[in-house]
Design a protein around this motif. Structure first.
Motif, PDB file in Angstrom:
ATOM      1  N   ASP A 162     -10.328   1.967   0.850  1.00 35.95           N
ATOM      2  CA  ASP A 162      -9.805   0.628   1.126  1.00 35.95           C
ATOM      3  C   ASP A 162      -8.785   0.181   0.088  1.00 35.95           C
ATOM      4  OD1 ASP A 162     -11.390   0.328   3.392  1.00 35.95           O
ATOM      5  OD2 ASP A 162     -13.085  -0.373   2.205  1.00 35.95           O
ATOM      6  N   MET A 163      -8.306   1.114  -0.715  1.00 33.49           N
ATOM      7  CA  MET A 163      -7.336   0.825  -1.770  1.00 33.49           C
ATOM      8  C   MET A 163      -7.878  -0.235  -2.718  1.00 33.49           C
ATOM      9  SD  MET A 163      -3.631   1.190   0.101  1.00 33.49           S
ATOM     10  CE  MET A 163      -2.758   1.246  -1.450  1.00 33.49           C
ATOM     11  N   PHE A 164      -7.134  -1.320  -2.912  1.00 37.48           N
ATOM     12  CA  PHE A 164      -7.497  -2.318  -3.906  1.00 37.48           C
ATOM     13  C   PHE A 164      -8.023  -3.584  -3.252  1.00 37.48           C
ATOM     14  CE2 PHE A 164      -4.701   0.475  -6.083  1.00 37.48           C
ATOM     15  CZ  PHE A 164      -5.116   0.474  -7.400  1.00 37.48           C
ATOM     16  N   ASN A 219      -5.363   5.689   0.156  1.00 31.17           N
ATOM     17  CA  ASN A 219      -4.668   5.949   1.414  1.00 31.17           C
ATOM     18  C   ASN A 219      -3.324   5.236   1.453  1.00 31.17           C
ATOM     19  OD1 ASN A 219      -6.764   7.479   2.506  1.00 31.17           O
ATOM     20  ND2 ASN A 219      -7.812   5.672   3.275  1.00 31.17           N
ATOM     21  N   ALA A 220      -2.364   5.868   2.114  1.00 32.53           N
ATOM     22  CA  ALA A 220      -1.079   5.216   2.373  1.00 32.53           C
ATOM     23  C   ALA A 220      -1.153   4.505   3.715  1.00 32.53           C
ATOM     24  CB  ALA A 220       0.042   6.249   2.395  1.00 32.53           C
ATOM     25  N   TYR A 221      -0.467   3.375   3.802  1.00 36.44           N
ATOM     26  CA  TYR A 221      -0.404   2.630   5.050  1.00 36.44           C
ATOM     27  C   TYR A 221       1.049   2.277   5.345  1.00 36.44           C
ATOM     28  CZ  TYR A 221      -5.441   2.096   4.490  1.00 36.44           C
ATOM     29  OH  TYR A 221      -6.778   2.351   4.333  1.00 36.44           O
ATOM     30  N   GLY A 222       1.445   2.384   6.615  1.00 40.98           N
ATOM     31  CA  GLY A 222       2.799   2.014   7.003  1.00 40.98           C
ATOM     32  C   GLY A 222       3.747   3.198   7.014  1.00 40.98           C
ATOM     33  N   ASN A 223       5.007   2.918   7.349  1.00 38.07           N
ATOM     34  CA  ASN A 223       5.994   3.989   7.526  1.00 38.07           C
ATOM     35  C   ASN A 223       7.241   3.821   6.670  1.00 38.07           C
ATOM     36  OD1 ASN A 223       7.188   1.810   8.782  1.00 38.07           O
ATOM     37  ND2 ASN A 223       7.703   2.890  10.676  1.00 38.07           N
ATOM     38  N   SER A 224       7.206   2.943   5.676  1.00 41.34           N
ATOM     39  CA  SER A 224       8.420   2.673   4.902  1.00 41.34           C
ATOM     40  C   SER A 224       8.838   3.838   4.017  1.00 41.34           C
ATOM     41  CB  SER A 224       8.243   1.419   4.036  1.00 41.34           C
ATOM     42  OG  SER A 224       7.294   1.640   3.013  1.00 41.34           O
ATOM     43  N   ASP A 259       1.827   7.484   7.102  1.00 41.75           N
ATOM     44  CA  ASP A 259       0.647   6.652   7.253  1.00 41.75           C
ATOM     45  C   ASP A 259      -0.611   7.523   7.224  1.00 41.75           C
ATOM     46  OD1 ASP A 259      -0.539   4.021   7.914  1.00 41.75           O
ATOM     47  OD2 ASP A 259      -1.111   5.005   9.783  1.00 41.75           O
ATOM     48  N   ARG A 260      -1.584   7.104   6.415  1.00 45.49           N
ATOM     49  CA  ARG A 260      -2.880   7.768   6.254  1.00 45.49           C
ATOM     50  C   ARG A 260      -2.843   8.993   5.339  1.00 45.49           C
ATOM     51  NH1 ARG A 260      -5.457   8.991  11.808  1.00 45.49           N
ATOM     52  NH2 ARG A 260      -3.299   9.436  12.382  1.00 45.49           N
ATOM     53  N   ASP A 261      -1.706   9.297   4.740  1.00 44.28           N
ATOM     54  CA  ASP A 261      -1.714  10.318   3.692  1.00 44.28           C
ATOM     55  C   ASP A 261      -2.638   9.865   2.566  1.00 44.28           C
ATOM     56  OD1 ASP A 261       0.052  12.011   4.933  1.00 44.28           O
ATOM     57  OD2 ASP A 261       1.779  11.487   3.685  1.00 44.28           O
ATOM     58  N   LYS A 262      -3.306  10.803   1.947  1.00 38.22           N
ATOM     59  CA  LYS A 262      -4.113  10.488   0.770  1.00 38.22           C
ATOM     60  C   LYS A 262      -3.239  10.708  -0.464  1.00 38.22           C
ATOM     61  CE  LYS A 262      -8.738  11.426   2.605  1.00 38.22           C
ATOM     62  NZ  LYS A 262      -8.324  11.581   4.019  1.00 38.22           N
ATOM     63  N   LEU A 263      -3.008   9.643  -1.211  1.00 31.83           N
ATOM     64  CA  LEU A 263      -2.093   9.681  -2.343  1.00 31.83           C
ATOM     65  C   LEU A 263      -2.851   9.855  -3.652  1.00 31.83           C
ATOM     66  CD1 LEU A 263       0.179   6.673  -1.331  1.00 31.83           C
ATOM     67  CD2 LEU A 263       0.464   9.088  -0.742  1.00 31.83           C
ATOM     68  N   ILE A 264      -2.374  10.758  -4.483  1.00 36.25           N
ATOM     69  CA  ILE A 264      -2.946  10.943  -5.816  1.00 36.25           C
ATOM     70  C   ILE A 264      -2.153  10.058  -6.774  1.00 36.25           C
ATOM     71  CG2 ILE A 264      -3.483  12.584  -7.646  1.00 36.25           C
ATOM     72  CD1 ILE A 264      -3.397  14.780  -5.466  1.00 36.25           C
TER      73      ILE A 264
END
Length: 204
Positions: free
Chosen positions: A76-78, A116-121, A128-133
Protein backbone atom coordinates in the motif's frame (compact mmCIF):
# COMPACT_ATOMS: atom_id res chain seq x y z
CA UNK A 1 16.43 -19.02 -22.96
CA UNK A 2 14.29 -15.93 -22.59
CA UNK A 3 11.62 -14.95 -25.07
CA UNK A 4 12.19 -11.85 -27.18
CA UNK A 5 9.70 -9.87 -25.07
CA UNK A 6 11.23 -11.02 -21.78
CA UNK A 7 14.68 -10.02 -23.04
CA UNK A 8 13.33 -6.65 -24.20
CA UNK A 9 11.91 -5.90 -20.75
CA UNK A 10 15.07 -7.00 -18.95
CA UNK A 11 17.40 -5.01 -21.21
CA UNK A 12 15.17 -1.92 -20.82
CA UNK A 13 15.24 -2.29 -17.04
CA UNK A 14 18.98 -2.84 -16.77
CA UNK A 15 19.99 -0.07 -19.16
CA UNK A 16 17.23 2.33 -17.97
CA UNK A 17 16.52 3.09 -21.62
CA UNK A 18 13.51 2.61 -23.86
CA UNK A 19 14.46 -0.40 -25.97
CA UNK A 20 12.12 -1.26 -28.85
CA UNK A 21 11.62 -4.20 -31.18
CA UNK A 22 13.24 -2.06 -33.87
CA UNK A 23 16.35 -1.73 -31.69
CA UNK A 24 16.48 -5.51 -31.31
CA UNK A 25 16.05 -5.89 -35.07
CA UNK A 26 19.11 -3.72 -35.71
CA UNK A 27 21.18 -5.69 -33.21
CA UNK A 28 20.07 -9.04 -34.63
CA UNK A 29 20.41 -7.93 -38.24
CA UNK A 30 16.80 -8.58 -39.24
CA UNK A 31 13.56 -6.67 -39.81
CA UNK A 32 11.22 -5.27 -37.18
CA UNK A 33 8.43 -7.38 -38.68
CA UNK A 34 10.42 -10.55 -38.06
CA UNK A 35 11.16 -9.60 -34.45
CA UNK A 36 7.46 -8.84 -33.89
CA UNK A 37 6.55 -12.25 -35.29
CA UNK A 38 8.88 -14.09 -32.89
CA UNK A 39 8.33 -11.83 -29.85
CA UNK A 40 6.82 -14.68 -27.82
CA UNK A 41 9.41 -17.23 -28.92
CA UNK A 42 12.66 -18.01 -27.14
CA UNK A 43 15.85 -16.40 -28.38
CA UNK A 44 18.42 -18.70 -29.88
CA UNK A 45 21.78 -18.85 -28.06
CA UNK A 46 23.35 -16.83 -30.89
CA UNK A 47 20.65 -14.15 -30.71
CA UNK A 48 20.91 -13.85 -26.94
CA UNK A 49 24.69 -13.56 -27.16
CA UNK A 50 24.38 -10.70 -29.68
CA UNK A 51 21.97 -8.83 -27.41
CA UNK A 52 24.12 -9.35 -24.32
CA UNK A 53 27.27 -8.14 -26.09
CA UNK A 54 25.59 -5.11 -27.66
CA UNK A 55 23.90 -3.86 -24.47
CA UNK A 56 26.58 -5.18 -22.09
CA UNK A 57 24.06 -7.04 -19.94
CA UNK A 58 23.72 -10.57 -18.65
CA UNK A 59 20.34 -12.14 -19.38
CA UNK A 60 20.03 -14.73 -16.67
CA UNK A 61 17.60 -17.53 -17.40
CA UNK A 62 16.27 -18.00 -13.87
CA UNK A 63 16.56 -16.08 -10.62
CA UNK A 64 19.43 -17.27 -8.46
CA UNK A 65 17.99 -17.37 -4.95
CA UNK A 66 21.48 -17.74 -3.49
CA UNK A 67 22.12 -14.25 -4.84
CA UNK A 68 18.95 -12.73 -3.40
CA UNK A 69 18.05 -10.53 -0.47
CA UNK A 70 14.92 -10.14 1.64
CA UNK A 71 13.38 -6.65 1.69
CA UNK A 72 10.33 -5.11 3.32
CA UNK A 73 7.52 -4.87 0.77
CA UNK A 74 4.78 -2.28 1.28
CA UNK A 75 1.88 -3.16 -1.04
CA UNK A 76 0.00 0.00 0.00
CA UNK A 77 3.07 2.24 -0.30
CA UNK A 78 2.94 5.06 2.25
CA UNK A 79 0.22 5.93 4.71
CA UNK A 80 1.13 9.60 4.87
CA UNK A 81 3.77 12.06 3.71
CA UNK A 82 2.40 15.27 5.17
CA UNK A 83 4.53 17.99 6.74
CA UNK A 84 7.71 16.38 5.46
CA UNK A 85 7.29 13.32 7.69
CA UNK A 86 6.99 9.98 5.89
CA UNK A 87 5.08 7.22 7.56
CA UNK A 88 5.30 3.79 6.02
CA UNK A 89 2.14 1.78 5.82
CA UNK A 90 1.84 -0.57 8.83
CA UNK A 91 1.02 -3.35 6.37
CA UNK A 92 4.20 -4.93 5.09
CA UNK A 93 5.47 -8.27 3.88
CA UNK A 94 8.85 -9.88 3.36
CA UNK A 95 9.82 -10.24 -0.29
CA UNK A 96 12.72 -12.19 -1.80
CA UNK A 97 14.43 -9.91 -4.32
CA UNK A 98 17.11 -11.23 -6.72
CA UNK A 99 20.06 -8.87 -6.86
CA UNK A 100 19.86 -8.92 -10.65
CA UNK A 101 16.67 -6.84 -10.29
CA UNK A 102 18.83 -3.90 -9.18
CA UNK A 103 19.94 -1.32 -11.75
CA UNK A 104 22.82 -0.39 -9.47
CA UNK A 105 25.06 -2.44 -7.21
CA UNK A 106 23.37 -3.53 -3.99
CA UNK A 107 24.97 -2.00 -0.89
CA UNK A 108 24.54 -3.70 2.51
CA UNK A 109 24.89 -0.33 4.26
CA UNK A 110 21.94 1.22 2.42
CA UNK A 111 18.28 0.92 3.41
CA UNK A 112 15.94 -0.50 0.76
CA UNK A 113 12.27 -1.34 0.50
CA UNK A 114 9.86 -2.41 -2.23
CA UNK A 115 6.68 -0.56 -3.24
CA UNK A 116 4.18 -0.78 -6.06
CA UNK A 117 4.03 1.69 -8.93
CA UNK A 118 0.68 3.19 -9.85
CA UNK A 119 -0.29 5.04 -13.03
CA UNK A 120 1.30 5.43 -16.45
CA UNK A 121 3.29 8.66 -16.27
CA UNK A 122 6.61 6.77 -16.37
CA UNK A 123 5.77 4.34 -19.18
CA UNK A 124 7.50 2.67 -20.93
CA UNK A 125 10.23 2.66 -18.27
CA UNK A 126 7.95 1.90 -15.32
CA UNK A 127 4.51 0.35 -15.71
CA UNK A 128 1.50 0.26 -13.44
CA UNK A 129 1.91 -2.43 -10.75
CA UNK A 130 5.66 -2.81 -11.23
CA UNK A 131 7.37 -3.55 -7.93
CA UNK A 132 9.92 -0.79 -7.38
CA UNK A 133 13.10 -1.20 -5.36
CA UNK A 134 13.65 2.03 -3.44
CA UNK A 135 16.98 3.10 -1.98
CA UNK A 136 15.96 5.38 0.88
CA UNK A 137 17.23 8.93 0.58
CA UNK A 138 19.67 10.11 3.24
CA UNK A 139 20.31 13.65 2.05
CA UNK A 140 22.60 12.80 -0.86
CA UNK A 141 22.81 15.09 -3.86
CA UNK A 142 20.19 14.38 -6.51
CA UNK A 143 21.65 12.63 -9.55
CA UNK A 144 20.18 14.26 -12.65
CA UNK A 145 17.71 12.23 -14.72
CA UNK A 146 17.53 9.38 -12.24
CA UNK A 147 14.04 8.18 -11.22
CA UNK A 148 12.99 9.15 -7.71
CA UNK A 149 9.95 8.70 -5.53
CA UNK A 150 9.08 11.88 -3.68
CA UNK A 151 6.32 13.72 -1.91
CA UNK A 152 4.94 17.07 -3.07
CA UNK A 153 1.88 18.75 -1.60
CA UNK A 154 1.11 15.58 0.37
CA UNK A 155 1.01 13.45 -2.80
CA UNK A 156 3.50 10.80 -3.86
CA UNK A 157 5.09 10.94 -7.30
CA UNK A 158 7.53 8.84 -9.31
CA UNK A 159 9.46 10.92 -11.84
CA UNK A 160 12.94 11.68 -13.08
CA UNK A 161 14.47 14.69 -11.35
CA UNK A 162 16.94 17.31 -12.53
CA UNK A 163 18.35 19.75 -9.98
CA UNK A 164 19.30 23.21 -11.18
CA UNK A 165 20.25 26.23 -9.10
CA UNK A 166 17.13 27.10 -7.07
CA UNK A 167 15.02 24.93 -9.36
CA UNK A 168 13.85 21.32 -9.52
CA UNK A 169 12.71 19.90 -12.86
CA UNK A 170 10.22 17.02 -12.65
CA UNK A 171 10.35 14.93 -15.81
CA UNK A 172 7.81 12.21 -16.72
CA UNK A 173 8.79 9.39 -19.07
CA UNK A 174 5.41 9.41 -20.79
CA UNK A 175 5.25 12.26 -23.31
CA UNK A 176 1.53 12.70 -22.60
CA UNK A 177 2.49 14.31 -19.31
CA UNK A 178 4.06 17.74 -18.88
CA UNK A 179 7.46 18.52 -17.41
CA UNK A 180 7.10 20.62 -14.26
CA UNK A 181 9.57 23.15 -12.89
CA UNK A 182 9.48 24.02 -9.20
CA UNK A 183 11.40 26.88 -7.67
CA UNK A 184 11.53 29.24 -4.74
CA UNK A 185 9.03 28.53 -1.99
CA UNK A 186 7.65 25.54 -3.93
CA UNK A 187 10.83 23.59 -3.19
CA UNK A 188 10.00 23.56 0.52
CA UNK A 189 7.09 21.21 -0.22
CA UNK A 190 9.28 18.64 -2.01
CA UNK A 191 10.51 15.76 0.15
CA UNK A 192 12.61 13.03 -1.44
CA UNK A 193 11.73 9.52 -0.28
CA UNK A 194 14.29 7.62 -2.30
CA UNK A 195 15.80 6.71 -5.62
CA UNK A 196 14.38 3.89 -7.70
CA UNK A 197 17.30 1.50 -8.10
CA UNK A 198 15.54 -1.57 -9.49
CA UNK A 199 12.22 -3.13 -10.34
CA UNK A 200 10.44 -6.41 -10.78
CA UNK A 201 7.75 -6.86 -13.40
CA UNK A 202 5.17 -9.57 -13.91
CA UNK A 203 4.65 -10.49 -17.56
CA UNK A 204 0.95 -9.91 -18.10
Amino acid sequence: MKTVTEALIEVSNKTQKKITYMDFARVLGCTKQYVSQIKNEELTPAQQEKIEKHYKVNLLNTPDLTDSIVLDYYPDMFGSCGNGVFELSPIKEQLIVPQKAFFTRFSPVKKYSVMNAYGNSMEPFIYDRDKLIIEHWEGEQIIDNRPYIFCYNNEIFIKRLVKNINQLVIVPENKLYDTIKLQGEELKDVHIIGQIVGLMRDLR
